[in-house]
Write an enzyme that holds these catalytic residues in place. Structure first.
Site, short mmCIF file in Angstrom:
data_model
loop_
_atom_site.label_atom_id
_atom_site.label_comp_id
_atom_site.label_asym_id
_atom_site.label_seq_id
_atom_site.Cartn_x
_atom_site.Cartn_y
_atom_site.Cartn_z
N GLU A 25 0.65 -1.17 -0.05
CA GLU A 25 0.16 0.29 -0.32
C GLU A 25 0.84 0.82 -0.18
O GLU A 25 0.81 2.19 -0.84
CB GLU A 25 -0.82 0.08 1.10
CG GLU A 25 -1.98 -0.94 1.40
CD GLU A 25 -1.60 -2.33 1.86
OE1 GLU A 25 -2.04 -3.05 2.56
OE2 GLU A 25 0.07 -2.25 1.77
N THR A 61 17.53 -39.52 0.67
CA THR A 61 17.51 -38.49 -0.64
C THR A 61 19.16 -38.19 -1.03
O THR A 61 19.21 -37.97 -1.80
CB THR A 61 16.56 -37.42 -0.37
OG1 THR A 61 15.17 -38.63 -0.48
CG2 THR A 61 16.49 -36.81 -1.42
#
Length: 362
Positions: A49, A193
């Site tokens: 704003e 992983t």
């Protein structure tokens, strides 16, 4: 022109740069013309704003503002936006949605109305809430928004029986995954992983260059098995290794020597307590976590009800093999009726791959 839609497109530019603040876009319109616009700047800088009002200058007097989230009315790192709007003598403010932050939550709208400014709420509200879905969960629960991402073959495999997984998905899919990484505060993987793929876990731009601002890398590594030569330790950005307490002193020194943060957490059934891990990340103002595997970590998160959203990439290939790896392990469910279901499902094509995304129904 749809001015709120323009504000939403501006808000998207802030994603990945403003957490833990919401990503907001604002447009100031006078006599049918945009005279100012902006989006949230990094924490400590101007909100959307204020950026829009600065650009509008004196033209903001009597103008209408379109903003994607209710303006803040409290002092944080910056002064309240409501006071800036009132001082600029804006006549109307259209808000896509109210801010669920307990410090705002309708108070911003009330403050504007008390100053004689007309307010309207609800234009493109669903899209506005989706842009800030991570912020909304974080500000109301203190927990990060958890996104599960995986790529699999048509027969539901993420690797062959030998562990080979490069590459199941195509280049277009992988490029989109980097955009998901750019918007996340943290990328989380299990130690399996790291051991099998040795990933970078970085977000790269369109030009394939590594971005300066990187999400936090979180390795769920209950017993400190992440090898010190793993490539992710050489990548820009920070790495956090979550281990089950107590961690052997020699391993703790090893990680500290790699400039990695070590987070010791209570063990649950012999592994890191994932709920406590997410709470700890929330305390560090991590509002969104992208979980990229492997199957053990994803399975545990699904079993515990900790996943909020899913991105599944399906490649038109058949891997086969009873010992080939699947994307989600864990305990799973005993009956189909108990299966986790997605709502607000979307499909999108990337090259030959199909992506299915949606939210876990609660």
């Amino acid at each position: 022109m749809d001015y709120m839609q323009r504000a939403l497109s501006l808000a998207k530019k802030a994603l990945g740069h403003v957490s833990p603040n919401p990503a907001v876009g604002a447009v100031v319109v006078r006599d049918g013309q945009i005279v100012g616009e902006g989006y949230t700047q990094p924490p400590g800088s101007a909100h959307a704003e204020v950026v829009a009002l600065r650009e509008a200058g004196d033209k903001a007097h009597g103008a209408t503002m379109y903003v994607t989230l209710e303006p803040c009315c409290h002092f944080g790192r910056t002064p309240p936006c409501t006071q800036a709007i009132i001082a600029a003598q804006v006549s109307e403010v259209h808000m896509a949605t109210l801010d669920p932050n307990p410090q705002v939550s309708g108070r911003g709208q009330a403050e504007l109305e008390a100053a004689g400014i007309k307010t309207y709420v609800g234009e493109h509200e669903e899209e506005a809430r989706e842009i800030n879905e991570a912020y909304i969960k974080f500000i109301t629960s203190g927990m990060p928004f958890v996104v599960a991402k995986f790529a699999m073959s048509l027969d539901g495999k993420i690797a062959t029986r030998s562990g080979d997984s490069k590459w199941i998905s195509g280049e277009e899919s992988r490029r989109y995954v980097h955009s998901l990484r750019q918007m996340a505060d943290a990328i989380m993987v299990g130690v399996g992983t790291v051991l099998s793929d040795d990933p970078h876990l970085t977000a790269r731009a369109e030009e394939e260059e590594t971005r300066e601002k990187q999400p936090l890398r979180v390795i769920v590594n209950s017993f400190g098995r992440t090898p010190p030569q793993a490539r992710l330790f050489q990548m820009p950005g920070q790495t956090l290794v979550a281990v089950a307490a107590p961690l052997e002193e020699v391993k703790a020194r090893q990680f500290n020597g790699l400039a990695a943060q070590v987070l010791e957490l209570p063990a649950k059934e012999g592994s890191v307590d994932l709920t406590e891990l997410l709470k700890a990340l929330g305390q560090r103002e991590i509002s969104s976590v992208l979980v990229e595997g492997g199957g053990t970590l994803l399975g545990s998160l699904f079993d515990l009800g900790l996943v909020d959203k899913v991105f599944a990439f399906i490649a038109p290939i058949i891997i086969g093999g009873k010992d080939a790896v699947t994307p989600v392990a864990g305990d799973g469910v005993a009956e189909i009726a108990e299966a986790l279901r997605l709502s607000r499902v979307r499909t999108q094509q990337f090259g030959q791959d199909i992506m299915i995304s949606g939210y876990i129904e609660r």
